[in-house]
Design a protein around this motif. Structure first.
Motif, PDB file in Angstrom:
ATOM      1  N   TRP A 113      -7.730   2.489   0.199  1.00 45.48           N
ATOM      2  CA  TRP A 113      -6.646   2.741   1.144  1.00 45.48           C
ATOM      3  C   TRP A 113      -5.877   1.465   1.391  1.00 45.48           C
ATOM      4  O   TRP A 113      -6.338   0.358   1.098  1.00 45.48           O
ATOM      5  CB  TRP A 113      -7.229   3.261   2.455  1.00 45.48           C
ATOM      6  CG  TRP A 113      -8.350   2.387   2.940  1.00 45.48           C
ATOM      7  CD1 TRP A 113      -8.257   1.284   3.744  1.00 45.48           C
ATOM      8  CD2 TRP A 113      -9.724   2.493   2.579  1.00 45.48           C
ATOM      9  NE1 TRP A 113      -9.481   0.714   3.919  1.00 45.48           N
ATOM     10  CE2 TRP A 113     -10.412   1.444   3.199  1.00 45.48           C
ATOM     11  CE3 TRP A 113     -10.443   3.392   1.782  1.00 45.48           C
ATOM     12  CZ2 TRP A 113     -11.775   1.254   3.058  1.00 45.48           C
ATOM     13  CZ3 TRP A 113     -11.806   3.197   1.646  1.00 45.48           C
ATOM     14  CH2 TRP A 113     -12.456   2.136   2.286  1.00 45.48           C
ATOM     15  N   ALA A 114      -4.701   1.639   1.989  1.00 41.12           N
ATOM     16  CA  ALA A 114      -3.902   0.489   2.392  1.00 41.12           C
ATOM     17  C   ALA A 114      -4.553  -0.173   3.605  1.00 41.12           C
ATOM     18  O   ALA A 114      -5.113   0.502   4.469  1.00 41.12           O
ATOM     19  CB  ALA A 114      -2.487   0.936   2.739  1.00 41.12           C
ATOM     20  N   LYS A 115      -4.461  -1.480   3.663  1.00 42.46           N
ATOM     21  CA  LYS A 115      -4.978  -2.190   4.837  1.00 42.46           C
ATOM     22  C   LYS A 115      -4.211  -1.750   6.082  1.00 42.46           C
ATOM     23  O   LYS A 115      -3.084  -1.275   6.006  1.00 42.46           O
ATOM     24  CB  LYS A 115      -4.849  -3.696   4.633  1.00 42.46           C
ATOM     25  CG  LYS A 115      -5.789  -4.214   3.565  1.00 42.46           C
ATOM     26  CD  LYS A 115      -5.715  -5.720   3.437  1.00 42.46           C
ATOM     27  CE  LYS A 115      -6.713  -6.164   2.376  1.00 42.46           C
ATOM     28  NZ  LYS A 115      -6.788  -7.608   2.267  1.00 42.46           N
ATOM     29  N   GLU A 116      -4.851  -1.918   7.212  1.00 38.21           N
ATOM     30  CA  GLU A 116      -4.287  -1.439   8.479  1.00 38.21           C
ATOM     31  C   GLU A 116      -2.873  -1.979   8.725  1.00 38.21           C
ATOM     32  O   GLU A 116      -2.000  -1.261   9.195  1.00 38.21           O
ATOM     33  CB  GLU A 116      -5.217  -1.833   9.630  1.00 38.21           C
ATOM     34  CG  GLU A 116      -4.878  -1.176  10.931  1.00 38.21           C
ATOM     35  CD  GLU A 116      -5.953  -1.377  11.978  1.00 38.21           C
ATOM     36  OE1 GLU A 116      -6.043  -0.532  12.887  1.00 38.21           O
ATOM     37  OE2 GLU A 116      -6.713  -2.371  11.907  1.00 38.21           O
ATOM     38  N   PRO A 159       0.449  -0.093   5.937  1.00 42.28           N
ATOM     39  CA  PRO A 159       0.327   1.325   5.575  1.00 42.28           C
ATOM     40  C   PRO A 159       1.283   1.755   4.464  1.00 42.28           C
ATOM     41  O   PRO A 159       1.011   2.704   3.747  1.00 42.28           O
ATOM     42  CB  PRO A 159       0.614   2.063   6.883  1.00 42.28           C
ATOM     43  CG  PRO A 159       1.369   1.094   7.719  1.00 42.28           C
ATOM     44  CD  PRO A 159       0.875  -0.265   7.329  1.00 42.28           C
ATOM     45  N   GLN A 181       1.637   0.531   1.700  1.00 41.59           N
ATOM     46  CA  GLN A 181       1.055   0.295   0.375  1.00 41.59           C
ATOM     47  C   GLN A 181       0.300   1.504  -0.169  1.00 41.59           C
ATOM     48  O   GLN A 181      -0.152   1.484  -1.306  1.00 41.59           O
ATOM     49  CB  GLN A 181       0.122  -0.920   0.413  1.00 41.59           C
ATOM     50  CG  GLN A 181       0.829  -2.222   0.615  1.00 41.59           C
ATOM     51  CD  GLN A 181      -0.143  -3.400   0.617  1.00 41.59           C
ATOM     52  OE1 GLN A 181      -1.351  -3.245   0.710  1.00 41.59           O
ATOM     53  NE2 GLN A 181       0.410  -4.591   0.518  1.00 41.59           N
ATOM     54  N   THR A 182       0.194   2.572   0.623  1.00 42.64           N
ATOM     55  CA  THR A 182      -0.572   3.739   0.180  1.00 42.64           C
ATOM     56  C   THR A 182      -0.057   4.293  -1.142  1.00 42.64           C
ATOM     57  O   THR A 182      -0.838   4.514  -2.075  1.00 42.64           O
ATOM     58  CB  THR A 182      -0.564   4.843   1.257  1.00 42.64           C
ATOM     59  OG1 THR A 182      -1.227   4.350   2.420  1.00 42.64           O
ATOM     60  CG2 THR A 182      -1.272   6.095   0.773  1.00 42.64           C
ATOM     61  N   TRP A 188      -7.154   9.056   3.742  1.00 43.28           N
ATOM     62  CA  TRP A 188      -7.087   8.034   4.785  1.00 43.28           C
ATOM     63  C   TRP A 188      -5.698   7.996   5.417  1.00 43.28           C
ATOM     64  O   TRP A 188      -5.558   7.965   6.650  1.00 43.28           O
ATOM     65  CB  TRP A 188      -7.418   6.693   4.131  1.00 43.28           C
ATOM     66  CG  TRP A 188      -7.728   5.571   5.046  1.00 43.28           C
ATOM     67  CD1 TRP A 188      -6.849   4.864   5.804  1.00 43.28           C
ATOM     68  CD2 TRP A 188      -9.009   5.004   5.284  1.00 43.28           C
ATOM     69  NE1 TRP A 188      -7.503   3.875   6.487  1.00 43.28           N
ATOM     70  CE2 TRP A 188      -8.840   3.935   6.184  1.00 43.28           C
ATOM     71  CE3 TRP A 188     -10.293   5.282   4.812  1.00 43.28           C
ATOM     72  CZ2 TRP A 188      -9.887   3.150   6.633  1.00 43.28           C
ATOM     73  CZ3 TRP A 188     -11.330   4.499   5.249  1.00 43.28           C
ATOM     74  CH2 TRP A 188     -11.139   3.451   6.153  1.00 43.28           C
ATOM     75  N   ALA A 189      -4.650   7.996   4.561  1.00 43.60           N
ATOM     76  CA  ALA A 189      -3.276   7.944   5.071  1.00 43.60           C
ATOM     77  C   ALA A 189      -2.958   9.181   5.918  1.00 43.60           C
ATOM     78  O   ALA A 189      -2.284   9.076   6.951  1.00 43.60           O
ATOM     79  CB  ALA A 189      -2.289   7.820   3.915  1.00 43.60           C
ATOM     80  N   ARG A 210      -4.597   8.761   9.313  1.00 44.60           N
ATOM     81  CA  ARG A 210      -3.865   7.763  10.118  1.00 44.60           C
ATOM     82  C   ARG A 210      -2.607   8.363  10.719  1.00 44.60           C
ATOM     83  O   ARG A 210      -2.232   8.043  11.847  1.00 44.60           O
ATOM     84  CB  ARG A 210      -3.485   6.550   9.269  1.00 44.60           C
ATOM     85  CG  ARG A 210      -4.650   5.643   8.981  1.00 44.60           C
ATOM     86  CD  ARG A 210      -4.211   4.342   8.370  1.00 44.60           C
ATOM     87  NE  ARG A 210      -3.579   3.501   9.387  1.00 44.60           N
ATOM     88  CZ  ARG A 210      -2.943   2.383   9.122  1.00 44.60           C
ATOM     89  NH1 ARG A 210      -2.837   1.950   7.873  1.00 44.60           N
ATOM     90  NH2 ARG A 210      -2.402   1.664  10.085  1.00 44.60           N
ATOM     91  N   GLU A 211      -1.933   9.241   9.967  1.00 44.12           N
ATOM     92  CA  GLU A 211      -0.704   9.851  10.456  1.00 44.12           C
ATOM     93  C   GLU A 211      -0.984  10.944  11.483  1.00 44.12           C
ATOM     94  O   GLU A 211      -0.353  10.986  12.537  1.00 44.12           O
ATOM     95  CB  GLU A 211       0.073  10.443   9.278  1.00 44.12           C
ATOM     96  CG  GLU A 211       1.403  11.047   9.682  1.00 44.12           C
ATOM     97  CD  GLU A 211       2.168  11.568   8.489  1.00 44.12           C
ATOM     98  OE1 GLU A 211       2.734  12.673   8.592  1.00 44.12           O
ATOM     99  OE2 GLU A 211       2.200  10.870   7.456  1.00 44.12           O
ATOM    100  N   PRO A 253      -4.142   9.281  14.850  1.00 39.23           N
ATOM    101  CA  PRO A 253      -4.294   7.841  15.057  1.00 39.23           C
ATOM    102  C   PRO A 253      -5.392   7.500  16.064  1.00 39.23           C
ATOM    103  O   PRO A 253      -5.809   6.339  16.146  1.00 39.23           O
ATOM    104  CB  PRO A 253      -2.909   7.396  15.544  1.00 39.23           C
ATOM    105  CG  PRO A 253      -2.238   8.637  16.014  1.00 39.23           C
ATOM    106  CD  PRO A 253      -2.824   9.777  15.230  1.00 39.23           C
TER     107      PRO A 253
END
Length: 138
Positions: free
Chosen positions: A12-15, A18, A20-21, A46-47, A50-51, A54
């Motif tokens: 996943w992209a680092k916190e 985002p 970079q997903t 993961w993305a 997060r969306e 959260p």
């Protein structure tokens, strides 16, 4: 060996990054295509979490590594990728030996390592399954 197949583990992209997903997912998908391998799309699941949610903390405080909930999501994606089945209904508590640092166990006692609320576990299991199913190739 017989019956084995390679699987790439999409991270996943680092916190803090985002955005970079998509580039990360594209790189893993390209590698999977080039090597005839499946891709366990943990980064895509993961993305989505997060969306949509959260409130679920997927990251360790370092902003890169997974929290217990993030680890649970990854395990659910791996399970569904490897078995072709949904992880919905899997235990929401995982037990094992606690580590102080990598490779150094606190004791030989088996303790809860992850203990998620029922609703959170069910949601993460569902996202994992929907992610894997949504990427299945004909």
């Amino acid at each position: 060996g017989l019956g084995s197949r390679p699987i790439f583990y999409m991270t996943w992209a680092k916190e803090a990054f985002p955005g970079q997903t998509d580039p990360i997912a594209d790189a893993y998908d390209s590698a999977g295509d080039a090597h005839g391998a499946d891709v366990a799309a943990a980064g895509i699941a993961w993305a989505r979490v997060r969306e949509e949610r959260p409130d679920i903390q997927l990251f360790d405080p370092d902003g890169s590594h997974p929290s217990p909930a993030g680890t649970y999501l990854v395990a659910s994606v791996m399970y569904s990728t490897l078995t072709g089945r949904s992880a919905v209904g899997a235990p929401r508590e995982l037990h094992g030996r606690q580590m102080q640092t990598p490779g150094v166990f606190v004791s030989d006692d088996i303790v809860p390592l992850v203990r998620l609320p029922h609703e959170t576990a069910r949601y993460l299991q569902s996202v994992a399954w929907e992610t894997v199913e949504g990427r299945r190739r004909p």
